[in-house]
Design a protein around this motif. Structure first.
Motif, short mmCIF file in Angstrom:
data_model
loop_
_atom_site.label_atom_id
_atom_site.label_comp_id
_atom_site.label_asym_id
_atom_site.label_seq_id
_atom_site.Cartn_x
_atom_site.Cartn_y
_atom_site.Cartn_z
N GLN B 245 0.81 -1.21 0.00
CA GLN B 245 0.00 0.00 0.00
C GLN B 245 0.85 1.27 0.00
O GLN B 245 0.48 2.29 -0.55
CB GLN B 245 -0.92 0.00 1.24
CG GLN B 245 -1.93 1.11 1.16
CD GLN B 245 -2.68 1.29 2.46
OE1 GLN B 245 -2.40 0.62 3.45
NE2 GLN B 245 -3.61 2.21 2.47
N PHE B 303 -3.60 5.29 -5.31
CA PHE B 303 -2.94 4.12 -5.90
C PHE B 303 -2.72 3.05 -4.85
O PHE B 303 -2.89 1.86 -5.12
CB PHE B 303 -1.60 4.51 -6.52
CG PHE B 303 -1.72 5.18 -7.86
CD1 PHE B 303 -2.73 4.81 -8.73
CD2 PHE B 303 -0.83 6.16 -8.25
CE1 PHE B 303 -2.84 5.41 -9.96
CE2 PHE B 303 -0.94 6.77 -9.49
CZ PHE B 303 -1.95 6.40 -10.35
N LEU B 307 -4.13 -0.67 -5.20
CA LEU B 307 -3.22 -1.81 -5.26
C LEU B 307 -3.57 -2.83 -4.20
O LEU B 307 -3.60 -4.03 -4.45
CB LEU B 307 -1.80 -1.33 -5.01
CG LEU B 307 -0.90 -1.14 -6.21
CD1 LEU B 307 0.48 -0.73 -5.76
CD2 LEU B 307 -0.82 -2.43 -7.00
N ALA B 309 -6.40 -3.30 -2.74
CA ALA B 309 -7.67 -3.98 -3.03
C ALA B 309 -7.49 -5.04 -4.09
O ALA B 309 -8.10 -6.10 -4.05
CB ALA B 309 -8.70 -2.95 -3.48
N LEU B 310 -6.60 -4.74 -5.03
CA LEU B 310 -6.36 -5.72 -6.09
C LEU B 310 -5.65 -6.95 -5.55
O LEU B 310 -5.93 -8.08 -5.94
CB LEU B 310 -5.49 -5.08 -7.18
CG LEU B 310 -6.22 -4.22 -8.20
CD1 LEU B 310 -5.23 -3.53 -9.11
CD2 LEU B 310 -7.16 -5.09 -9.02
N LEU B 311 -4.72 -6.71 -4.64
CA LEU B 311 -3.90 -7.80 -4.14
C LEU B 311 -4.62 -8.67 -3.14
O LEU B 311 -4.39 -9.86 -3.06
CB LEU B 311 -2.64 -7.22 -3.48
CG LEU B 311 -1.45 -7.01 -4.38
CD1 LEU B 311 -0.31 -6.41 -3.60
CD2 LEU B 311 -1.02 -8.33 -4.99
N LYS C 2 -8.45 -15.13 -8.81
CA LYS C 2 -7.65 -14.49 -7.78
C LYS C 2 -6.23 -14.24 -8.30
O LYS C 2 -5.62 -13.22 -8.06
CB LYS C 2 -7.61 -15.39 -6.54
CG LYS C 2 -7.48 -14.59 -5.26
CD LYS C 2 -7.74 -15.44 -4.05
CE LYS C 2 -6.65 -16.44 -3.80
NZ LYS C 2 -6.93 -17.35 -2.67
N LYS C 5 -5.90 -11.40 -10.71
CA LYS C 5 -6.04 -10.11 -10.03
C LYS C 5 -4.70 -9.69 -9.42
O LYS C 5 -4.25 -8.57 -9.56
CB LYS C 5 -7.08 -10.26 -8.92
CG LYS C 5 -8.03 -9.07 -8.86
CD LYS C 5 -9.12 -9.33 -7.87
CE LYS C 5 -9.75 -8.07 -7.40
NZ LYS C 5 -10.69 -8.33 -6.31
N ARG C 6 -4.09 -10.66 -8.78
CA ARG C 6 -2.79 -10.35 -8.16
C ARG C 6 -1.76 -9.99 -9.20
O ARG C 6 -0.96 -9.10 -9.03
CB ARG C 6 -2.31 -11.55 -7.36
CG ARG C 6 -3.03 -11.61 -6.06
CD ARG C 6 -2.27 -12.40 -5.06
NE ARG C 6 -3.08 -12.51 -3.88
CZ ARG C 6 -2.96 -13.50 -3.01
NH1 ARG C 6 -2.08 -14.44 -3.22
NH2 ARG C 6 -3.69 -13.51 -1.95
N ALA C 9 -2.18 -6.62 -10.33
CA ALA C 9 -1.70 -5.67 -9.33
C ALA C 9 -0.18 -5.55 -9.38
O ALA C 9 0.37 -4.45 -9.38
CB ALA C 9 -2.13 -6.12 -7.94
N LEU C 10 0.48 -6.70 -9.45
CA LEU C 10 1.93 -6.65 -9.48
C LEU C 10 2.42 -5.95 -10.73
O LEU C 10 3.35 -5.16 -10.68
CB LEU C 10 2.50 -8.07 -9.40
CG LEU C 10 2.53 -8.63 -7.97
CD1 LEU C 10 2.99 -10.08 -7.99
CD2 LEU C 10 3.46 -7.79 -7.10
N LEU C 12 0.87 -3.72 -12.31
CA LEU C 12 0.59 -2.31 -12.15
C LEU C 12 1.71 -1.63 -11.36
O LEU C 12 2.25 -0.61 -11.75
CB LEU C 12 -0.73 -2.14 -11.42
CG LEU C 12 -1.49 -0.86 -11.72
CD1 LEU C 12 -2.96 -1.19 -11.95
CD2 LEU C 12 -1.35 0.12 -10.60
N LEU C 16 4.46 0.98 -12.79
CA LEU C 16 4.59 2.30 -12.19
C LEU C 16 6.06 2.61 -11.93
O LEU C 16 6.58 3.66 -12.30
CB LEU C 16 3.79 2.33 -10.88
CG LEU C 16 3.43 3.70 -10.34
CD1 LEU C 16 2.57 4.44 -11.35
CD2 LEU C 16 2.70 3.56 -9.04
#
Lengths: 348, 323, 660
Positions: B245, B303, B307, B309-311, C2, C5-6, C9-10, C12, C16
């Motif tokens: 986070q 962000f 992140l 919430a996604l994880l 799941k 989704k992870r 996220a990773l 992303l 970044l």
């Protein structure tokens, strides 16, 4: 920027606490580190004890007693507590000891020149003298006193205001929007700007610094309390209390706050070194305490300027060492106390 | 979810509007002497004139309106004191990449060293003497206790003066930073990274220890899942959730640079820019930077939440919002 | 599910990091990396490079508006002025080859050097330097739209219509935002933002300003009053030339970087990267290039230059490092053969002033202070009780006596047949030290009995203020506090030192009279006996407010001073009499203890590969900032060499001044 450096430290700790606490709260039962124990340590037969079976439902459990007992089991923490108490006591005793010098008194030699930059130990100056011929030993203790005073005051104001506002923020839903905005706004106003303006209106002095540090400091505490309150406000026992018509005040003081004793003490313990650290930063950017009031901030800053000369670096090392010691002590004591204050750790 | 994001952004805009108004009002309280170079030798006419040209005689709402209009067109304005007459966009475009570059390198290093350190420490808590954990804790506590004002300069001198030496070899790195000369990057990056190493190690250790005590891990152990697998697949991954986070925030905040490090090593970045422009009473720059930093902190939080919430499927933003 | 989704996220997070890193890495070399090489590399043998650190970046190089030394350091080296100063402080021709004035020194004609070129940062010729360049500069400075800080100098020189033109343009500017209204008599008038009536100002055309180019190489200044010292004001930004066309085409960006400047001086600013470096290279077209001995001046920015400079010098990374006073003694003990001081600098003069209109908090007893400060014996007791050498240790721990200045107008600042400081009864101050405890105690006795009779209470609270951002001032105040209380007794005075705000100090403290006793200063703008003694003490000034005193005795002394000044200002044809009368006025202030002279601009000790005696010398303007005439030495000069060279320089200087 300023805010970022120092508040970030505090926020990290806050968040860390935040997480830790919520996990504790979520857990049904505390799980001290038992995984490394052997089967025998974990399980043993309880022999029948006739005396114990006779005992009634009486418990001599006292919360504070248990907390203190738990705390004193942590030897490292006790050691640092001792150091801290001694340091604190010494800052007050030191001026009254025989042979001590006034921290602002300028010393001269026979020819009327100042005794500037004496090395530690020379002519009876334990930590030497600064460029004006003032006793660094006395200045460090006087500076520690000033800095601790600033730290304690800021921490107290933070605690009182922060808890009060935090509870309102967390418990009274209608205020949530207001406080959240207030927090976001304050969080984005540069602290330097406030400090400069305050120093301009009032003069740079101890109360000014305290005022400036308090002005925004309580917000972090308030947010922290608010997060905790939100976690526990809708627990069943609070719901029950509300249904039974317990007044809000009583819920807050009897149901909510006692839950937070450990984290509040922890945060207060950390607020003190962080206020001192903030004072160092403020001095570095040139809006700190005037030089005639020694503080760890201006001692460190003066010492920094002498880095280029190896023989004078002691003027930086000594105040840094004192500040580091104080910070470490508060950190370890705070951590240990927070652990001890958690009733789940009282069950042994 | 898009609705939630939109709502949060709208609310952030409100926050920013309030922040700008408050900072604007505060800036108006600054002493007028600070706007002039030779205040003592100016006549009243000249002072009035100067203030008028700075727009300080206009009513507040008018100034705010002008600022808002200009901001919407993507223009941060023109510096009035710090670099008189230069567009703030130019100044920030010159400075931000440098802070960002150094910050990201140091952040990468901090993660690369801090996370393994945290893992080692948490593993070590399971050994008999916990030596690794204790040493790590000492390191973390010391780094956090020595004030930044002191340890950056100590690192600089230690790294450049040959204080550290073995026989004939002595560590003598350049004292000042120079764009493109990578030897000069070492000390400032180390200086920037060291605090973060301690920070990430401390966190990861904390979360991993907590995670390791959970029942499902115990179950896994009881079932005989290999220790390494438990550690990698279960403990570490779950412990990273709360950490992740803060990573967007950390990345974005590298833009702000570090006042101490950039001053010591002559790094022409953003560190200390805000303090400098406040002290010089360059109001337009103060405002521009406040806007930039507000955006950074708002985006960083957003962000971070996304992140997380996604994880972690257990976390939903709607619920978070209710909190 | 799941899993994806992870993964997202990773990705992303990774994107970044990478995205930002990439953009950081890419942009960077383009925007600032262009001048990466250079700097640290030792200069090739045939060219000489002087490397120095600087800790304060220029805000603008628009020399027509800015007035700070820091901002003018580069313009001083890249643009020449009509006249310049040589190493002895004697005026020499520069862009003006010769000049003459009319009989009463109210009209000055300059003959501009032919063939001098304006060049850009690459050294390519852009235009020729012509007389009109000074006229264009004047039009710009005096136009209120440009908000120049230099209008002041034109005012002081009393150039015909300069001030009127400024007032008129200011009036036009005010009208732009004015609203219609009525004045107190009900007549229609224009009102400003605050609702005050804007006074009408008679129109002045810029052609009416007393600066004219009669041809390409003749420049004439016309003054309203005789100004024998006009020449001395010209080596300063207010009288620098500018190419009118270039200025017009670069309007708002003039002076923001090296592209937006034209050069006609000894150097060209070939590289300018704010907060990184400034590189000055020798101007190949310079008219006097034989007197430029350093090819490149490499200035590197470091915000902590004071902390790092000496270390870097000793490692050979820079060729100069100023030594702050708190490091001086320690460094002197090991490097006395490499440290030298600067020549005495009389551009600023500092004195302790008593405030006659105390406007501070009641807890510091302003009423009591008023009584005390109007008592001459009280003032004199402090004047004689103050051990100035003791206080000056903070500026120069090695040789504090050498920092002493005994008069308001410092010694070696101005001279007629002899130095100003020896005229009109000032010699007893110049050749002595006011510190005398016995005398101070005598005055104390008298003051105590007189003041007790007048109802004052003891100890008198002496409220001393300082600006915390001025280096060493806080330390000085601590020394003064303890020394004064010791010398005079804490039954008599209680010195209270308090820091003022660091921003807006003058406005909050001195100008509002929020102090009892404070060190104040004034900087000279020209070479004349009137440079220091008039402005800070005149009626309506914001220094010590003597003119507001209600005490008859104080007022009598003050009137005496005013009369002498008025008389002296009228003497323009007889230097001897002018100096004598000004000195008498100054003596009135000193005799009755209205001011306690302290020091001039402190000497700067440094390691430096420059010979401190080679550079231009002057107490006003930016002559001392120029690198012209300086050679690079093999080794930094030590104190012994310095003293020898200083003696030599004084002798040569006397000769040079006499030959003038």
């Amino acid at each position: 920027m300023a805010k970022h450096i120092f508040q970030s430290h505090r926020d990290r700790v806050t968040n860390e606490l935040d997480q830790k606490l919520s996990q504790q709260l979520k857990k049904e039962l505390s799980t001290p580190d038992r995984s490394s124990m052997t089967e025998e340590e974990l399980f043993s037969f309880a022999p029948f004890n006739p005396d114990a079976s006779e005992r009634g439902g009486y418990s001599n459990y006292s919360y504070w007693g248990a907390t203190i007992r738990a705390f004193f089991k942590n030897k490292v923490a006790v050691f640092f507590l001792l150091i801290l108490v001694c340091t604190l006591a010494f800052t007050f005793i030191q001026p009254n000891l025989p042979g001590q010098r006034d921290p602002i008194l300028i010393h001269y030699n026979e020819s009327g020149r100042t005794l500037a930059n004496l090395a530690p130990g020379e002519q009876g100056f334990i930590f030497g003298t600064n460029n004006l011929g003032q006793d660094i030993w006395a200045r460090i203790w006087s500076g520690t006193r000033t800095s601790l005073f600033i730290g304690f005051t800021v921490a107290c104001v933070e605690a009182v205001l922060g808890i009060l506002m935090g509870v309102l923020w967390g418990y009274v839903r209608q205020l949530d929007f207001f406080f959240t905005e207030l927090y976001n706004v304050f969080d984005n106003i540069p602290q330097t700007l406030l400090l400069i303006l305050i120093a301009y209106v009032l003069n740079p002095s101890v109360p000014t610094i305290i005022f400036a540090l308090c002005l925004t400091g309580w917000l972090g505490m308030a947010r922290f309390i608010r997060n905790q309150i939100i976690i526990i406000r809708d627990r069943d026992y609070n719901l029950a209390s509300r249904c039974l018509g317990t007044p809000t005040r009583r819920i807050i003081f009897r149901n909510l706050l006692p839950y937070l004793v450990s984290v509040i003490t922890m945060r207060m313990a950390l607020a003190i070194p962080s206020a001192i650290g903030n004072e160092v930063f403020v001095t570095y950017i040139g809006i700190g305490l005037p030089l005639e009031i020694p503080s760890l901030g201006n001692l460190i800053n003066t010492g920094r300027e002498l880095m280029t000369i190896p023989a004078l670096r002691y003027q930086l090392y000594f105040p840094v060492a004192v500040l580091a010691l104080i910070t470490i002590s508060f950190y370890i004591i705070g951590n240990a106390f927070a652990d001890a204050a958690d009733p789940k750790n009282h069950v042994n | 979810m898009p609705k939630y994001i939109l709502k949060r952004i709208l609310r952030s805009l409100l926050t920013m509007a309030i922040v700008i108004t408050v900072v604007f009002s505060l800036l108006r309280l600054m002493p007028i002497e600070g706007y002039f170079e030779n205040y003592d030798k100016l006549s009243q006419t000249q002072i009035d004139l100067g203030l008028q040209q700075l727009g300080l005689k206009d009513p507040l709402y008018k100034q705010l309106w002008n600022f808002g209009k200009q901001l919407l067109s993507g223009d941060l304005g023109t510096s009035i004191r710090y670099r008189k007459g230069v567009s703030i966009n130019t100044i920030v475009a010159e400075k931000a990449p440098i802070s960002l570059q150094l910050g990201l390198i140091s952040l990468t290093i901090a993660l690369a060293l801090g996370l393994p350190l945290g893992i080692l420490m948490s593993r070590s808590t399971r050994t008999r003497w916990k030596i690794g954990d204790k040493l790590g804790t000492v390191f973390i506590v010391i780094i956090q206790a020595v004030p930044a004002a002191a340890y950056h300069i100590l690192i600089q001198f230690a790294g450049s003066q040959g204080i550290i030496h073995f026989g004939d070899w002595a560590l003598k790195l350049p004292m000042l930073f120079k764009v493109g000369d990578y030897r000069t990057y070492i000390l400032p990056i180390l200086s920037l990274a060291i605090g973060n190493i301690a920070y990430y190690a401390m966190w990861l250790r904390r979360y991993m220890v907590d995670e390791a005590n959970k029942d499902y891990i115990k179950l896994a152990r009881a079932k005989g899942v290999p220790g390494g697998q438990i550690s990698r697949r279960h403990i570490f991954r779950n412990a990273m959730v709360p950490l992740i986070q803060y990573i967007p925030n950390s990345i974005l905040f590298t833009l702000m640079g570090s006042l101490y490090v950039e001053s010591l090593y002559s790094i022409p970045g953003m560190g200390g820019l805000l303090v400098a422009v406040i002290k010089r009473q360059d109001n337009t720059m103060v405002l521009a930077l406040v806007v930039i930093y507000s955006v950074i902190s708002i985006l960083g939080l957003l962000f971070g939440d996304l992140l997380m919430a996604l994880l972690d499927p257990r976390i939903t933003l709607a619920k978070k919002e209710a909190r | 599910m799941k899993h994806t989704k992870r993964l997202t996220a990773l990705c992303l997070a990774g994107a970044l990091v990478l995205g930002l890193a990439a953009c950081g890495g890419k942009k960077d070399p383009e925007s600032v990396g262009s001048a990466a090489p250079g700097g640290k590399d030792p200069a090739p043998a045939q060219t000489s490079t002087y490397r120095q650190l600087y800790s304060s970046e220029v805000e603008t190089m628009n020399y027509l508006t800015t007035t700070t030394f820091e901002n003018l350091r580069i313009p001083a080296n890249v643009v020449d002025t009509l006249i310049e100063y040589d190493r002895y402080g004697v005026v020499q021709p520069s862009l003006a080859e010769s000049w003459e004035s009319n009989e009463d020194a109210s009209e000055w004609t300059f003959h501009i050097r032919k063939g001098v070129k304006w060049v850009d940062k690459t050294g390519a010729e852009v235009a020729e330097v012509k007389a009109q360049d000074w006229v264009d500069a004047a039009y710009y400075i005096l136009d209120a739209n440009n908000d120049s800080g230099s209008e002041y100098n034109w005012d002081v020189a009393q150039v015909t219509n300069a001030h009127n033109y400024f007032e008129y343009t200011a009036y036009l500017l005010a009208l732009e935002t004015a609203t219609d209204g009525v004045d107190e008599n009900g007549n229609p008038a224009k009102l400003d933002e605050d609702g005050d009536v804007i006074e009408e100002v008679a129109p002045v055309a810029k052609e009416d300003i007393g600066v004219k180019a009669t041809d390409d190489y003749t420049l004439v200044y016309t003054l309203d009053a005789p100004c024998p010292y006009f020449l001395s004001m010209l080596c300063w930004s207010a009288f620098m030339p500018v190419n009118g066309e270039f200025l017009e085409s670069h309007k708002d960006s003039f002076g923001i970087d090296n592209d937006n400047l034209l050069y006609c001086g000894a150097y060209i600013l070939s590289d300018f990267q704010p907060q990184v470096q400034q590189v000055l290279t020798k101007n190949p077209t310079y008219w006097d290039k034989d007197n430029i001995f350093i090819d490149t001046i490499q200035r590197t920015y470091n915000a902590e230059a004071n902390t790092l400079g000496t270390t870097m010098f000793l490692q050979g990374e820079v060729d100069e490092a100023e030594i702050s006073a708190n490091l001086l003694s320690s460094l002197m003990s090991s490097y006395s053969d490499q440290i030298h001081s600067s020549r005495p600098d009389t551009s600023y003069s500092y004195w302790y002033l008593f405030n006659f209109d105390p406007n501070f908090d009641a807890q510091y007893e302003p009423e009591n202070w008023k009584k005390a400060v109007n008592n001459e014996n009280f003032r004199l007791s402090i004047m004689h009780g103050l051990d100035r050498v003791n206080a000056l240790q903070v500026y120069n721990p090695e040789d504090p006596e050498s920092e002493l200045s005994n008069t308001i107008t410092p010694l070696a600042f101005a001279s007629a047949s002899k130095d100003y400081a020896y005229y009109g009864g000032l010699d007893k101050y110049t050749d002595g030290d006011t510190f005398d405890t016995a005398k101070a105690l005598e005055y104390k006795e008298k003051a105590m009995s007189e003041l007790s009779a007048a109802g004052a209470t003891f100890p008198v609270k002496v409220y001393v203020r300082y600006n915390p951002s001025t280096s060493n001032w806080a330390d000085e105040c601590q020394l003064v506090e303890q020394q004064l209380e010791n010398a005079l007794g804490s039954d008599y005075i209680d010195v209270i030192v308090e820091a003022g705000p660091d921003t807006g100090f003058l406005g909050a403290i001195r100008r509002t009279g929020n102090y009892g006793l404070m060190k104040c200063n004034w900087g000279a703008d020209f070479s004349d006996a009137s440079a220091f003694i008039v402005d800070p003490f005149k009626e309506g000034s914001s220094y010590s407010f003597i003119f507001k005193s209600e005490d008859a005795q104080t007022q009598a002394y003050y009137q005496q001073y005013l009369e002498l000044v008025a008389k002296a200002l009228k003497i323009t044809d007889d230097d001897e009499a002018r100096y004598e009368t000004f000195a008498q006025a100054e003596a009135v202030l000193l005799d009755h203890g209205f001011a306690i002279p302290m020091h001039t601009s402190s000497k700067v000790y440094s390691f430096s590969l420059l010979n401190p005696f080679e550079g231009p010398y002057a107490a006003f303007g930016f002559a001392t900032y120029r690198f012209k005439g300086q050679h690079l030495l093999e080794k930094s000069m030590g104190m012994e060499e310095f003293h020898a060279a200083y003696e030599q320089w004084l002798i040569e200087r006397d000769a040079a001044v006499a030959a003038q």
